[in-house]
Design an enzyme around this catalytic site. Structure first.
Site, short mmCIF file in Angstrom:
data_model
loop_
_atom_site.label_atom_id
_atom_site.label_comp_id
_atom_site.label_asym_id
_atom_site.label_seq_id
_atom_site.Cartn_x
_atom_site.Cartn_y
_atom_site.Cartn_z
N CYS A 129 0.93 -1.27 0.08
CA CYS A 129 0.03 -0.01 -0.05
C CYS A 129 0.97 1.26 0.16
CB CYS A 129 -0.90 -0.05 0.91
SG CYS A 129 -0.13 -0.32 2.80
N HIS A 242 -3.20 6.24 4.83
CA HIS A 242 -2.12 6.37 5.39
C HIS A 242 -1.38 7.61 4.78
CE1 HIS A 242 -2.17 2.27 5.91
NE2 HIS A 242 -1.36 1.76 5.34
#
Length: 335
Positions: A129, A242
């Site tokens: 990710c 994130h």
């Protein structure tokens, strides 16, 4: 178009369903697969109920499938890859099982979409990710002047540990507020009201596996075997999306204005950078959205050839399910 989702009951599997619908992905037939624990469950998609089938060692279950989106863990991916691809299905795998295999392309469509067509095993890997989010921003800068060096500090949400990670963070806050000792199972320490500079296992060089994923995967995606990448990955008490602080050194100096123009035109990237107005990307606003957001763009005062910027992207979307679906969309559009 016949589509399969393997691991549909997990956080990313559920996001596959939402993203396929949001992207209006063409589906004539949908198959859902899962473990013994999830087999028999029913999920609704575009007004129709679908029952999860048990994932078996039976290639006939995938006959006629065009794309199989897989998010069931590396061990499952390795065990069933040949089963899934035997009759010609393209397996787009969200695990770490095949990312660094030389005969498996590692793809972020905005960066190296054409690599998807060089998949001799019928398997395409979805990156980690944090890597996926970062390379979307590196690509337009690298097109101006080749990047020599990247330093990155990540601030990774609980969503990176799946639905159970998000649940643990939420439960910890509730337990602490009610005066209870917080339950710690998914993470090494209490995450609520804390930061944990430790994601995945530590390796012999004292970097974590997560940090070395960014090192190796960025090089592969960018086709830059000599690119230097150093990462520190931190788990933060945020539910979803994130963030990354990135320092980049290019071969020649790139002005902020030149970089801003390139970033503004880049696919999949949205610039939110008005510091005087306190406008910059944050997980609070990025969660549940598709793009990678970039802000805090400025010269690196410690490096005459350097720029630094801040990125935020939804880990479950661009960091996982959305990127996988975009790979399939790219292949459909360019075949």
């Amino acid at each position: 178009m016949k589509v399969a989702i393997v691991g549909v009951s997990g956080a990313v599997g559920q996001e596959f369903l939402r993203v396929l619908d949001e992207q209006n992905f063409p589906i004539d037939e949908l198959l859902l697969f899962g473990s013994e624990r999830s087999a028999g469950r029913t999920y609704r998609f575009r007004g129709q109920d679908y029952t999860v089938q048990l994932l078996r060692d039976e290639p006939e279950d995938f006959r006629g499938v065009d794309f199989a989106f897989v998010s069931a863990g590396a061990s499952v991916s390795k065990k069933y890859a040949d089963v899934i691809t035997k009759h010609g299905a393209v397996m787009i795998d969200n695990s770490s099982a095949f990312r660094m295999d030389p005969d498996v392309p590692l793809v972020v469509p905005e960066v190296n979409g054409d690599d998807a067509f060089n998949a001799p095993r019928g398997v395409i890997a979805n990156p980690n990710c944090t890597t996926a989010i970062m390379v979307v921003a590196l690509k337009p800068l690298n097109d101006i002047s080749p990047i020599k060096r990247v330093h990155v500090a990540t601030y990774q949400a609980a969503s990176g540990a799946g639905a159970s990670g998000m649940d643990e963070l939420e439960n910890q806050y509730a337990e602490i507020v009610s005066g209870q000792e917080p339950t710690v199972e998914k993470f090494a320490y209490q995450l609520a009201y804390n930061l944990i500079p430790h994601i995945d296992v530590f390796l012999d060089n004292d970097y974590t596996k997560e940090e070395m994923k960014m090192f190796n995967e960025t090089r592969k995606i960018m086709h830059a075997p000599d690119l230097s990448v150093s990462a520190t990955c931190v788990r933060v008490p945020v539910s979803r999306a994130h963030s990354e602080a990135v320092w980049v050194e290019t071969e020649r100096p790139v002005s902020v204005a030149e970089a801003r123009e390139a970033f503004s035109k880049a696919e999949g990237l949205v610039v939110v950078d008005e510091p005087a107005e306190k406008k910059y990307p944050m997980p609070l606003f990025a969660a549940g959205t598709d793009p990678v957001f970039l802000g805090r763009l400025r010269e690196d005062v410690a490096n005459p050839n350097g720029l630094t910027f801040w990125l935020v992207g939804d880990q479950i979307k661009k960091g996982a399910a959305l990127n996988a679906v975009q790979i399939a969309q790219y292949m459909i559009a360019h075949r």
